[in-house]
Scaffold this active site. Structure first.
Site, mmCIF file in Angstrom:
data_model
loop_
_atom_site.group_PDB
_atom_site.id
_atom_site.type_symbol
_atom_site.label_atom_id
_atom_site.label_comp_id
_atom_site.label_asym_id
_atom_site.label_seq_id
_atom_site.Cartn_x
_atom_site.Cartn_y
_atom_site.Cartn_z
ATOM 1 N N GLU A 504 -5.275 -24.895 -46.887
ATOM 2 C CA GLU A 504 -4.377 -23.977 -47.589
ATOM 3 C C GLU A 504 -4.451 -24.141 -49.116
ATOM 4 O O GLU A 504 -4.208 -23.146 -49.797
ATOM 5 C CB GLU A 504 -2.942 -24.184 -47.105
ATOM 6 C CG GLU A 504 -2.730 -23.875 -45.637
ATOM 7 C CD GLU A 504 -3.335 -24.920 -44.715
ATOM 8 O OE1 GLU A 504 -3.798 -24.544 -43.625
ATOM 9 O OE2 GLU A 504 -3.363 -26.104 -45.096
ATOM 10 N N ASP A 672 -1.371 -25.780 -35.610
ATOM 11 C CA ASP A 672 -0.715 -26.858 -34.874
ATOM 12 C C ASP A 672 0.442 -26.339 -34.036
ATOM 13 O O ASP A 672 1.606 -26.386 -34.450
ATOM 14 C CB ASP A 672 -0.218 -27.923 -35.850
ATOM 15 C CG ASP A 672 -1.354 -28.539 -36.651
ATOM 16 O OD1 ASP A 672 -2.519 -28.298 -36.289
ATOM 17 O OD2 ASP A 672 -1.075 -29.247 -37.627
#
Length: 993
Positions: A504, A672
């Protein structure tokens, strides 16, 4: 990899990982196969000296929470007094509109300083797409469209085939300035700002469109979410390495939506339908407010770069084709990527991989790829290999064995580069850090020093993937990783792809926290890590059978005691003050802009779990303006690097963070997730959404990543995953092992599902090719294929693979039956995949379907011809086995299908085959084009829905004697001798009478 919600106000957290090994799990699950448990219990055993141990590292005091912000979303009064703009100096042309927009009154200073003059530039880009650009007159605001070096796409270029026959009208009022776009075909208004003043300030832009009642909107994704978005929802676009809430901002940013509308036909309770698309192209932070009567965009920088797609009154797939073709169609993935992949964080040694592969093979569970998380690295440092845990010679032998078996290896690659300790002699050989400084390719602080964040290795620096010099740096890093694995061949990589994680990018601290602390490196991140004594995993799926097992009791007690300890030490956050004002105006601030986004972090600080907005990229561009593109840029550079190293081999990249157009370079996994039934359910919605967004090769971590799975959930999820594009089992260190051989029922469910998946590989690959050519999704919501059936607008627990297959999985625990809809009117025929019988159904009514454990309901839609191959243990074996055809006749006795074949790996295919298949009530025709030689023969043809038995059957004029007819099903067998040169080496015809 990562992340749980970390409460940094306590010294360490307990909820990341680490509860069970296979031995302890085998004693806790009463339904676990005893032989399986005992046979495989050693797979995660590792030598203490061979793996990296955090425990001795220093935990530095670094800022982790940042400054608490109150999200501005919940304020309602700001902006109400803003005057909007008036249009002046208007010029209308055949290709668009130009005008000056002048502030229509006093500046309102809602969350920034109003621009007195704006430039309106409306471009009729194609027959179906209009581009509305609104920028400040002096062009001081950041414009992504001016940074083609960072992000480029076909939508920036006018089509050479533009006929001028527009499918839309752009209309506007001058005072106040407001505009609306209408589709000519049905006079539907697609985007409408009337009655909503435009706000355009240096750090705040607001644009609102009116919406129809009960609108159906899809898209607007960053990662996991529901499919049909509600009308009381806010979507925040701010890429982060952490989220714990559905619909919250997460890994990526895709500010595109498709709206599907249903228009009633009189009072007949029937409908026509139409769809259109809207893209607000921005790499800045953004919120999109979906409310009952409007959708409102709020951006904290940039300009308005709005693209409206007129869509289609026929099928929503044409709307998606318009969008995906404008941002760049997805890359053609290698054939092997359609196989089942096995991964986890916790394969700490080469022995772990070898053992896991052996157990999968012994259990006869076809496995295509074997993946490593950061365990393979030396001290978790990018471009390194732990040569003790992964000895080079033995590792190369393992890679050779995989290659001989036509299997694959994929390691994870994190972008963060360990910041070498100047006082440690061992660190002086860490080339990625020092060469990066020599090449000047790291993200910087405003003062020009390197930005130093924190990740798994400790303090880290971050490559700037917008820097032209980074390509050679990244390419060399990949080559050095190959060498570290023991390879002597610079341009023959031992791995088949890369998993781009933490991109990110993620940081565990606020700001450049390590700038003055490098002499402490390597350091322990400021929370408990895998391997720490206080780090256990206690969660299990909903409805987990909490019997009197020792495991569950101890888990429950420990979880409660740690919760209480944490709760008592929790501290309240600092109460934030309102933003600073200078002469009544909001103060310009990069790290803490006047409009505070509603991010899903503890303090809403924009730097939490990321690199600060005021960090500087190439060309002195603030990260604030390119915040959401880092993962995209890493994917692009990684793709180009791999393509440079192996020019004729398709790069395979799996990226966690994505942006508009990422599908051109990478596949995606949803990140996740949790070992929860609800996460399995939501994975379908997210995968459908990303197929709309131009990333068709997408999947979830099967059986769940965070927390402990159980036998039933894993069996259901392994079965479901086989019918979604990307299929990988992956979980976190500390969670119980969840390889499919761990439980007998999961192994059986996996074998059954993979057998079907591999038989469908020719169909899957053809869908992938179609997606790469025109953007058509591989998996689709039901309303894509049945756009006039309004009841399908919200269906997200069933889905279509292409046009032909309806998948209805079991998604709840403790059930052997499911409810589902069989779409289409009463003239639509569906056949059961398993027994070929016609499925009886009534229009718009749910039916009850049997769903024993390990079983997925599959319906074949009449009118389709599906190419199949006999499944093997790998995709290579499968694609060299004989073909067969499944022909499902529609109500009129017709069916059609197609097949695309190439070598499955080459970047530029010199030869390929395109096969068109058609069938009617007495003839099958196969028309082949292309030069590729495909040797597998045709074994059999099965025809469903044939009303009468044939008397004579001819294959290219030669009479067939091997066939059976029963219950309207005709099976032609023993065709191998008639197609010895290949099933599709030439045209052929089958006739019967």
């Amino acid at each position: 990899m990562l992340l749980f919600k970390f409460n940094f106000t306590t010294a360490f957290l307990f909820t990341i990982l680490a509860f069970a090994q296979a031995r302890s799990h085998s004693s806790s699950s009463s339904s676990t196969s005893k032989s399986s448990a005992s046979h495989h219990s050693s797979i995660n055993s590792t030598s203490a000296t061979s793996v990296y141990d955090f425990s001795s590292l220093t935990t530095p005091i670094v800022p982790t929470n940042g400054v608490a912000q109150e999200p501005t979303l919940y304020e309602s009064s700001r902006g109400l007094s803003c005057p909007g703009y008036q249009a002046r100096n208007i010029s209308e042309y055949s290709y668009g509109v130009l005008a000056i927009l002048e502030l229509a009154g006093d500046a309102c200073y809602a969350y920034g300083t109003d621009y007195p003059y704006l430039l309106l530039n409306v471009s009729y880009d194609t027959e179906e797409r209009v581009h509305i650009s609104i920028s400040d007159l002096n062009q001081t605001q950041f414009q992504l469209s001016n940074r083609r070096d960072v992000w480029d796409a076909p939508l920036f270029y006018r089509s050479s085939n533009f006929s001028g026959n527009l499918q839309y009208n752009f209309s506007f009022n001058t005072d106040p300035f407001e505009f609306w776009i209408t589709r000519i075909a049905d006079d539907q208004v697609l985007f409408d700002t009337r009655g909503n003043p435009l706000i355009f300030e240096d750090q705040y832009i607001e644009l609102t469109t009116n919406m129809v009642e009960d609108y159906n909107v899809y898209g607007l994704s960053g990662s996991q979410q529901s499919f049909r978005l509600g009308n009381n929802l806010t979507k925040t676009f701010w890429a982060t390495g952490y989220s714990d809430s559905p619909e919250a901002n997460m890994y990526g940013s895709h500010p595109f939506y498709m709206e599907q509308r249903y228009i009633p036909i009189g009072t007949t309770n029937t409908y026509t339908s139409a769809s259109h698309g809207v893209l607000m192209l921005s790499s800045n932070g953004m919120e999109v407010l979906l409310r009952s009567t409007y959708i409102k965009y709020r951006m904290i920088g940039g300009i308005i770069d709005l693209f409206v797609y007129s869509g289609s009154t026929v099928s929503p797939k044409y709307t998606i084709q318009q969008y995906v073709q404008s941002i760049g169609t997805p890359t053609m993935q290698p054939y092997w990527s359609l196989g089942f992949q096995m991964s986890r964080w916790g394969y700490k040694t080469l022995s772990d991989l070898i053992n896991m592969r052996s157990y999968l093979n012994a259990s006869n569970i076809p496995t295509e790829g074997f993946w490593n998380d950061i365990d393979y690295m030396s001290e978790f440092r990018t471009f390194t290999v732990n040569s003790t845990a992964f000895p080079p010679n033995q590792t190369l032998d393992f890679f050779r064995s995989l290659d001989e078996s036509h299997q694959h290896y994929v390691p994870v690659l994190d972008p963060a580069i360990y910041a070498a300790n100047p006082n440690k002699s061992a660190d002086r050989t860490y080339y990625p850090y020092y060469s990066g400084f020599e090449d000047n390719i790291f993200i910087k602080n405003p003062n020009g020093s390197a930005y130093v964040g924190m990740a798994w290795p400790g303090f880290v620096v971050y490559p700037d993937f917008t820097n032209p010099a980074v390509l050679q740096y990244w390419k060399q890093g990949i080559l050095n990783l190959s060498t570290a694995f023991g390879s002597n061949y610079s341009y023959d990589l031992p791995f088949s792809g890369l998993c781009l994680d933490m991109n990110e990018p993620t940081s565990f601290c606020i700001g450049s926290c390590g700038s003055d602390l490098l002499k402490l490196n390597p350091v322990h991140p400021p929370f408990s890590l895998p391997g720490d004594v206080d780090n256990k995993v206690y969660s299990y799926p909903e409805d987990f059978n909490a019997t009197n097992t020792t495991e569950y009791k101890s888990v429950s007690r420990a979880s409660q005691s740690q919760y209480k300890a944490t709760a008592t030490s929790e501290k309240s956050h600092e109460t934030p003050s309102s933003e600073s004002l200078i002469n009544g105006k909001p103060e310009f601030s990069i790290n803490y802009p006047p409009y505070a986004l509603d991010t899903d972090t503890e303090t809403h600080d924009l730097a939490q779990f990321g690199v600060s907005p005021n960090a500087t990229m190439h060309g002195n561009t603030l990260r604030y303006n390119l915040f959401n593109t880092y993962g995209y840029s890493e994917s692009k550079i990684s793709f180009e690097a791999l393509n440079s190293i192996q020019p004729n081999i398709r790069p395979f990249l799996l990226s966690r963070s994505t942006f508009v157009g990422s599908g051109r370079y990478a596949a995606h996994w949803l990140g996740d997730n949790k070992s929860q039934w609800s996460d399995m359910v939501s994975s379908i919605s997210s995968i459908l959404t990303f197929n709309l967004l131009g990333i068709p090769m997408v999947g979830a971590d099967v059986c769940g990543y965070n927390g402990n799975t159980d036998e039933e959930l894993c069996a259901r999820w392994m079965a479901l995953g086989a019918f979604l594009p990307f299929y990988r089992n992956h979980n976190s260190l500390g969670s119980i092992p969840q390889e499919p051989f761990r439980w007998a029922s999961v192994a059986e469910a996996s074998r059954s599902a993979i057998e079907i998946r591999y038989s469908l590989l020719p169909y899957w690959y053809t869908l992938m090719h179609t997606a790469s050519v025109d953007g058509t999704p591989m998996v689709r919501p039901l309303f894509f294929e049945f756009p006039k059936q309004i009841s399908l607008a919200s269906v997200d627990k069933q889905f279509m693979i292409g046009t032909a297959l309806l998948i209805s999985p079991a998604l709840e625990p403790n059930t052997t039956y499911i409810q589902g809809i069989i779409p289409g009117d009463n003239d639509t025929i569906w056949y059961d995949w398993y027994n070929h019988s016609v499925i009886n159904h009534d229009y718009d009514e749910n039916i009850t379907m049997s769903a024993p454990l390990g079983y997925v309901n599959i319906a074949v839609r009449g009118g389709n011809i599906i190419p199949l191959q006999q499944p093997g243990y790998t995709t290579y074996e499968s694609r060299n086995n004989p073909y067969s055809l499944l022909i499902a006749m529609d109500n009129n006795g017709f069916a059609s299908g197609s097949l695309y074949i190439d070598d499955g790996i080459s970047m530029q295919t010199n030869s390929s085959l395109s096969v068109k298949l058609n069938s009617n009530s007495n003839t099958i025709t196969c028309v082949v084009s292309g030069t590729m030689v495909s040797s597998p023969s045709l074994a059999n043809i099965t025809i469903l829905g044939l009303s009468n038995p044939p008397n004579t059957i001819l294959f290219n004029g030669q009479q067939l004697s091997d066939y059976q007819y029963s219950d309207q099903t005709l099976s032609l067998t023993n065709l191998l001798d008639l197609t010895v040169d290949g099933a599709f080496s030439k045209n052929w015809t089958v006739t019967w009478s």
